[in-house]
Each structure stands twice: as structure tokens, then as C-alpha cells.
Design a protein around this motif. Structure first.
Motif, mmCIF file in Angstrom:
data_model
loop_
_atom_site.group_PDB
_atom_site.id
_atom_site.type_symbol
_atom_site.label_atom_id
_atom_site.label_comp_id
_atom_site.label_asym_id
_atom_site.label_seq_id
_atom_site.Cartn_x
_atom_site.Cartn_y
_atom_site.Cartn_z
ATOM 1 N N ARG A 7 16.676 -26.569 15.853
ATOM 2 C CA ARG A 7 15.844 -27.057 14.766
ATOM 3 C C ARG A 7 15.423 -25.938 13.827
ATOM 4 N N ARG A 8 14.760 -26.304 12.738
ATOM 5 C CA ARG A 8 14.301 -25.330 11.752
ATOM 6 C C ARG A 8 13.084 -24.568 12.265
ATOM 7 N N SER A 13 9.863 -26.967 7.030
ATOM 8 C CA SER A 13 10.312 -28.202 6.385
ATOM 9 C C SER A 13 9.694 -29.387 7.109
ATOM 10 N N MET A 16 12.249 -32.033 8.172
ATOM 11 C CA MET A 16 13.086 -31.654 9.309
ATOM 12 C C MET A 16 12.293 -31.647 10.615
ATOM 13 N N TYR A 19 12.268 -35.276 11.586
ATOM 14 C CA TYR A 19 13.569 -35.684 12.122
ATOM 15 C C TYR A 19 13.750 -35.171 13.552
ATOM 16 N N ASP A 83 19.878 -29.705 10.987
ATOM 17 C CA ASP A 83 19.736 -29.556 9.535
ATOM 18 C C ASP A 83 20.964 -28.850 8.981
ATOM 19 N N HIS A 84 21.582 -29.446 7.969
ATOM 20 C CA HIS A 84 22.765 -28.853 7.343
ATOM 21 C C HIS A 84 22.500 -27.449 6.810
ATOM 22 N N SER A 85 21.243 -27.146 6.465
ATOM 23 C CA SER A 85 20.904 -25.807 5.975
ATOM 24 C C SER A 85 21.039 -24.743 7.056
ATOM 25 N N THR A 103 23.750 -32.438 11.706
ATOM 26 C CA THR A 103 23.269 -33.553 10.889
ATOM 27 C C THR A 103 23.159 -33.090 9.448
ATOM 28 N N CYS A 104 23.814 -33.821 8.548
ATOM 29 C CA CYS A 104 23.713 -33.533 7.115
ATOM 30 C C CYS A 104 22.814 -34.584 6.473
ATOM 31 N N HIS A 105 21.749 -34.125 5.846
ATOM 32 C CA HIS A 105 20.782 -35.027 5.220
ATOM 33 C C HIS A 105 21.075 -35.234 3.732
ATOM 34 N N ASP A 170 18.364 -42.396 9.259
ATOM 35 C CA ASP A 170 17.057 -41.918 9.699
ATOM 36 C C ASP A 170 16.228 -43.089 10.209
#
Length: 374
Positions: A7-8, A13, A16, A19, A83-85, A103-105, A170
Motif C-alpha cells: 500500500r501507499r 492518499s 488509496m 481502498y 496503487d498504479h503509482s 490495481t489501476c485506478h 471499487d
């Protein structure tokens, strides 16, 4: 099964965090025997005071070097980058035999780079790092996309074929619900909205793609018609330019910023509002639409990107820059109580499948399928 959720950094975020928390709680509910482990980059020490540049360099070091090296040493049956980032983590994990999922948001920054350029001291470095990260998704074994629209963007802009993408929407938390009138009516009164007034609401950030300026133009047109309307904004405050527009057109008594509420307060706000107006120019999903529907609040939203997909037939869809179309939609809800009630009922039906248990069940099935194919 041991599932690693990557995770981030905490509290970087909000979306995120929602999510990740929702997915983890859902997985624990639908697969209680699985071991779910979480990893995240470290936060910058709160007790250290350094220049913006040093803090920025530390964050890049943590996110793109120390944290990936730590993840590379972990053991799990599935690695899920939520997270795609953080897609660059798939590059570090490519030597591992276990399935790697991202996962791409959304890919908003590709189409609206001002989202990055307007909020960072090193915009070109930040954009280069972001592009490096999302291209890391090409090293993943499976992409989970939150909408069919985002999946299409992935196929069109990255070297990823549609066969390697699974669309899993989501979800929203059960806290979003209809509240009793004894709670809602006092809240409206405290915030200066009479029972006869139609209160519009917009929730979230104030990036240009959120199109808040168009909402203010709608308010100006409604005010000029002498209609009893009010507008609440939560999340990010109005920009200086928007505040000038509000003052120039004497909207001060028709507009209010309600700050950044916690979830309980946000549920109150959704319930107290009469309409959610969300004319975004681009969304990867559109969470606020479902949150409003769950609270019994009708929705006016855009007919572009993922929003029609999320709203279904339970919202009024308009061109996002068409002020008159939005004015007409608001007037329709103000004048036609039967139609308004039908939208409320359609929204409540629409939102029912969007639970974290359903989302987690679909994602758990992806995990299981990938392991069987190994």
C-alpha cells in the motif's frame, strides 16, 4: 494463502487508504483463513525539520529505493500492489515466481498533466517518476482495473493487452446510509439551508478536472432566475479565482465551504443535501456518486469517462461544460418531486452490489485463478 498487500505511505492518499482498508477488511471477511500482510513505505519522521528539498529527496529515496528493496525480500503467495503509482514495484518483484498484481485506478496524469505540474516543486521530475511507476505495470502478471473505462486507457497507453486486465469496481463502506430526519433537518438549519431550499453538494478535491467553476456558473444562473438554491462544497476549499467569482456575482449568501469532514460528518452532509452535483471532466471511477446514492441523495454527473458506467440509469447525465443542461437538471429536481423520488430509489438499488465483500470476493477469485495457472 499468504497475501502481501503493498500500500501507499500512510495518510498520503486518502482514497488509496480507503481502498486498501476496504480490500483488506473484505478479504478477511470472504477468506478468513488467509494470512493478509501489509507493507508500506515509511513516513517522513514528524520530529525532523528540514527543507522541502531534503524532505522530497528522502521521500524519493524511500519510495523508489529502500522500500522496493525491502519488498523484494518478502515472501508471499500473491503480491498485490494496490496503487498504479507504485507500479514500479512490479519491476523489483519480477524475479519472484509468485503472481504480481497491480490495481489501476486511473491514468489521469497522462491526459491532464497539470494535476502534477501544479502541485510539486519539481514537476518534470515528479512526472518522470510517475511515468516510470505506471510503466512498471507492464511487468505485472495481472492488472485489476476499477472500471472498464480505465481498462481501456491502460490498453491504449501501455504495453498491456486486455486479456491481462480484470475489471473489479471499487466499493463503499456501510457507514454511508440514510439517516433519520431528526438528524438531518437540524444540520440543514445550522448551516443556513431552509426546508424549501434545494441544496447542491460537491465532495472532493478542487483539481481543474473536478470542474467546480462550472458548478459556480450554474449557481449564478439559478440565482438570476430567483430559484431557492444553495451550494455546499466539502474537501478542498474554493480556489482564489473561484472566491473572486463568488464575490463578483454576489453568491456569498448562496455558497458555503464545509471543510474536510470526517466520515460521520460526511454522511450527515450527504443526507442533508438534496443533490450531489459532480460534473468532472475525468474520473477513473467516481466514488462520491455511490456514496451519495447510498445516502438517498439524487445525483447529477457527467456523461464522460467512467461516470456513466458507475452511475448506470440512476443519475442525471449531462455534458460537463454545458451550464444550461445542468441548470435544467437542477430545475427538474426542484419542480418534480416524483422524478426526484424515482432517482433516489434507483440510486439505492444501484449501490447495493458495491460492497467491499463483493469486491474482495472478485479479487480473491483472481488470486486463486492465477495460482492455479502457475
Amino acid at each position: 494463502m499468504r497475501v502481501a498487500i503493498l500500500r501507499r505511505t500512510p495518510q498520503v492518499s486518502f482514497s488509496m487508504d480507503v481502498y486498501a482498508d476496504g480490500l483488506i477488511s473484505g478479504l478477511k471477511a470472504v477468506r478468513p483463513t488467509w494470512e493478509i500482510v501489509e507493507f508500506a513505505p515509511a513516513s517522513y519522521p514528524a520530529d525532523k525539520k528540514n527543507s522541502v528539498w531534503l524532505v522530497g529527496l528522502w521521500k524519493y529515496y524511500e519510495r523508489y529505493w529502500r522500500y522496493p528493496r525491502m519488498i523484494e525480500k518478502q515472501n508471499a503467495d500473491i503480491f498485490h500492489i494496490i496503487d498504479h503509482s507504485d507500479g514500479h514495484l512490479a519491476r523489483w518483484l519480477k524475479r519472484k515466481a509468485q503472481p504480481k498484481i497491480v490495481t489501476c485506478h486511473d491514468l489521469i496524469n497522462l491526459f491532464q498533466p497539470e494535476n502534477i505540474y501544479s502541485r510539486t516543486p519539481l514537476p518534470f521530475v515528479s512526472m518522470a517518476a510517475w511515468k516510470f511507476a505506471i510503466r512498471g505495470m507492464e511487468k505485472a502478471d495481472r492488472i485489476i482495473s476499477v472500471s472498464a473505462h480505465t481498462a481501456k486507457d491502460v490498453v491504449n497507453n501501455l504495453k498491456i493487452v486486455k486479456e491481462n486486465i480484470t475489471v473489479v469496481p471499487d466499493a463503499i463502506e456501510s457507514i454511508f446510509r440514510i439517516l433519520p430526519k431528526t438528524v438531518v433537518e437540524p444540520f440543514r438549519q445550522q448551516n443556513g439551508v431552509s426546508p424549501e431550499t434545494l441544496c447542491l453538494l460537491n465532495v472532493g478535491s478542487n483539481h481543474p478536472r473536478k470542474n467546480v467553476f462550472t458548478i459556480l456558473k450554474v449557481m449564478k444562473a439559478l440565482k438570476e432566475q430567483g430559484l431557492p438554491v444553495y451550494f455546499w462544497k466539502t474537501g478542498a476549499d474554493f480556489t482564489p479565482e473561484q472566491k473572486i467569482f463568488i464575490q463578483t456575482h454576489d453568491l456569498q449568501n448562496f455558497v458555503a465551504y464545509l471543510g474536510k469532514p470526517d466520515k460521520e460528518k460526511l454522511v450527515q452532509i450527504y443526507n442533508a443535501a438534496d443533490v450531489l452535483i459532480a460534473p468532472s471532466l475525468y474520473e477513473g471511477f467516481g466514488m462520491t456518486i455511490l456514496e451519495a446514492m447510498a445516502c438517498g441523495t439524487p445525483v447529477i454527473t457527467s456523461n464522460v469517462t467512467s461516470l456513466p458506467e458507475v452511475a448506470g440509469n440512476a443519475a442525471i447525465l449531462v455534458e460537463p461544460l454545458d451550464v444550461q443542461a445542468m441548470v435544467k437538471a437542477v430545475c427538474c429536481l426542484l419542480e418534480d418531486s416524483i422524478y426526484r423520488q424515482s432517482l433516489i430509489e434507483a440510486g439505492l438499488a444501484r449501490v447495493k452490489p458495491f460492497t467491499w465483500e463483493n469486491t474482495a470476493e472478485q479479487i480473491a477469485t483472481v488470486y486463486e485463478t492465477m495460482l492455479k495457472e502457475r
